[in-house]
Write an enzyme that holds these catalytic residues in place. Structure first.
Site, PDB file in Angstrom:
ATOM      1  N   LYS A 196      50.914  54.497  64.686  1.00 52.35           N
ATOM      2  CA  LYS A 196      51.027  54.731  63.233  1.00 52.35           C
ATOM      3  C   LYS A 196      51.541  53.496  62.500  1.00 52.35           C
ATOM      4  O   LYS A 196      51.244  53.302  61.315  1.00 52.35           O
ATOM      5  CB  LYS A 196      51.920  55.945  62.958  1.00 52.35           C
ATOM      6  CG  LYS A 196      53.346  55.851  63.482  1.00 52.35           C
ATOM      7  CD  LYS A 196      54.334  55.297  62.485  1.00 52.35           C
ATOM      8  CE  LYS A 196      55.709  55.175  63.101  1.00 52.35           C
ATOM      9  NZ  LYS A 196      56.705  54.572  62.178  1.00 52.35           N
ATOM     10  N   THR A 253      55.052  57.081  57.172  1.00 51.17           N
ATOM     11  CA  THR A 253      55.062  55.627  57.303  1.00 51.17           C
ATOM     12  C   THR A 253      53.997  54.963  56.442  1.00 51.17           C
ATOM     13  O   THR A 253      54.197  53.869  55.920  1.00 51.17           O
ATOM     14  CB  THR A 253      54.869  55.234  58.783  1.00 51.17           C
ATOM     15  OG1 THR A 253      55.844  55.904  59.574  1.00 51.17           O
ATOM     16  CG2 THR A 253      55.029  53.741  58.989  1.00 51.17           C
TER      17      THR A 253
END
Length: 337
Positions: A196, A253
């Site tokens: 990610k 994120t």
């Protein structure tokens, strides 16, 4: 009546996420000592109840203590919580390993893949320390440190092959504002957390280039697809990647200006070089360090990861921003899967 023994944790180190987890654990009733590299940080935590390097404006619990002595931090620890850059884990852990107790559970907060070896943090931990895999846990999820320090609600996944160890750490960090779930899928949690960061770089780059929400949504969605492909190929359960350590961490994120990786990507998208963006952010950006290693894992497992491929090439000056965009948009059309 016998009193319940207080659980003790040593948190290495006093960075932003290490400090946040230390605070969570103290709030949960755990006895926590932080290992700091610098005397001035340890002294500030002990005497001022502040971490001037990361959260100078937030008061830390008075019960939280700090030391620069790794042996003192590890003495009697039920949990060793590691929050250091993935690329320095091997060297640091080799120095600390002799002080780790025979029953201590080691918990990784790291979200990176080691360059060269292409190992996950849990694999490095077992290799360096010799502990069994059932004594190594991972904490992962959508956990922006600043929000947690502000007391905002958050959740995470605690993964460990030993379900009892996962439950014990769950209890050691469960507070009214922090809700941990348990899992046995260490691989899925670690890969979700590592990949990610690379996808967040891509989303940040798109933002820095002035691209809109459609582009961000495309990158997040297709980023989840390639993360899941790699994780499943390496033995993870696909449901893990749809949960907190996968989709949850990815969305936070990629979406938040508090994210180091997204911020780094935004600087790249505005035309800064990797060196200039590194100087501007001044903190470890795991996606930059891990992209090439993740891509090597993809090649080893014959998994297609176009976003990771393009970001790795961009980071190593093999393509320009415009070429990176074209490479993703001009791929042959195919069924969505």
């Amino acid at each position: 009546m016998t009193q319940r023994r207080c659980v003790r944790a040593a948190v290495f180190s006093a960075g932003s996420w290490g400090t946040a987890v230390a605070k969570i654990m103290v709030d949960a009733g755990t006895d926590v000592i932080v290992h700091a590299r610098r005397n001035e940080i340890a002294d500030a935590i002990n005497t001022q109840h502040r971490n001037p390097g990361y959260f100078p404006d937030i008061a830390l619990p008075a019960a939280l203590t700090a030391t620069t002595d790794p042996a003192a931090a590890l003495a009697g620890a039920d949990f060793l919580v590691l929050s250091i850059p993935a690329q320095t884990l091997r060297t640091n852990l080799a120095a600390w390993a002799p002080q780790i107790g025979p029953g201590t559970v080691i918990v990784s907060l790291m979200k990176g893949i080691e360059q060269g070896s292409h190992l996950r943090a849990s694999q490095i931990i077992t290799e360096v320390t010799g502990v069994s895999a059932d004594r190594v846990a991972v904490l992962s999820g959508p956990n922006l440190a600043r929000e947690i320090m502000d007391g905002q609600p958050a959740a995470a996944t605690v993964a460990c092959p030993d379900e009892d160890a996962a439950r014990r750490f769950q209890q050691a960090c469960h507070t009214p504002s922090f809700r941990p779930y348990t899992s046995t899928d260490v691989i899925g949690c670690e890969l979700g957390g590592a990949v990610k960061n690379v996808i967040a770089l891509a989303v940040g780059i798109a933002s820095g280039m002035g691209l809109g929400d459609n582009a961000a949504a495309m990158l997040i969605t297709r980023g989840l697809a390639e993360t899941t492909r790699l994780a499943v190929a390496m033995g993870a359960h696909p449901a893990t990647l749809a949960g907190l350590a996968g989709l949850g961490d990815l969305v936070a994120t990629c979406s938040s200006p508090l994210s180091r990786n997204r911020t780094f990507g935004t600087l790249l998208g505005r035309g800064l070089s990797v060196e200039e963006a590194t100087a501007a952010t001044r903190q470890t950006t795991e996606g930059v360090k891990s992209a090439e290693a993740i891509l090597a894992l993809a090649h080893a497992h014959d998994v297609e990861m176009p976003i990771t491929d393009v970001i790795s090439a961009l980071l190593h000056d093999k393509v320009t921003l415009d070429q990176a965009t074209a490479a993703l948009m001009q791929r042959p059309p195919k069924p969505e899967r």
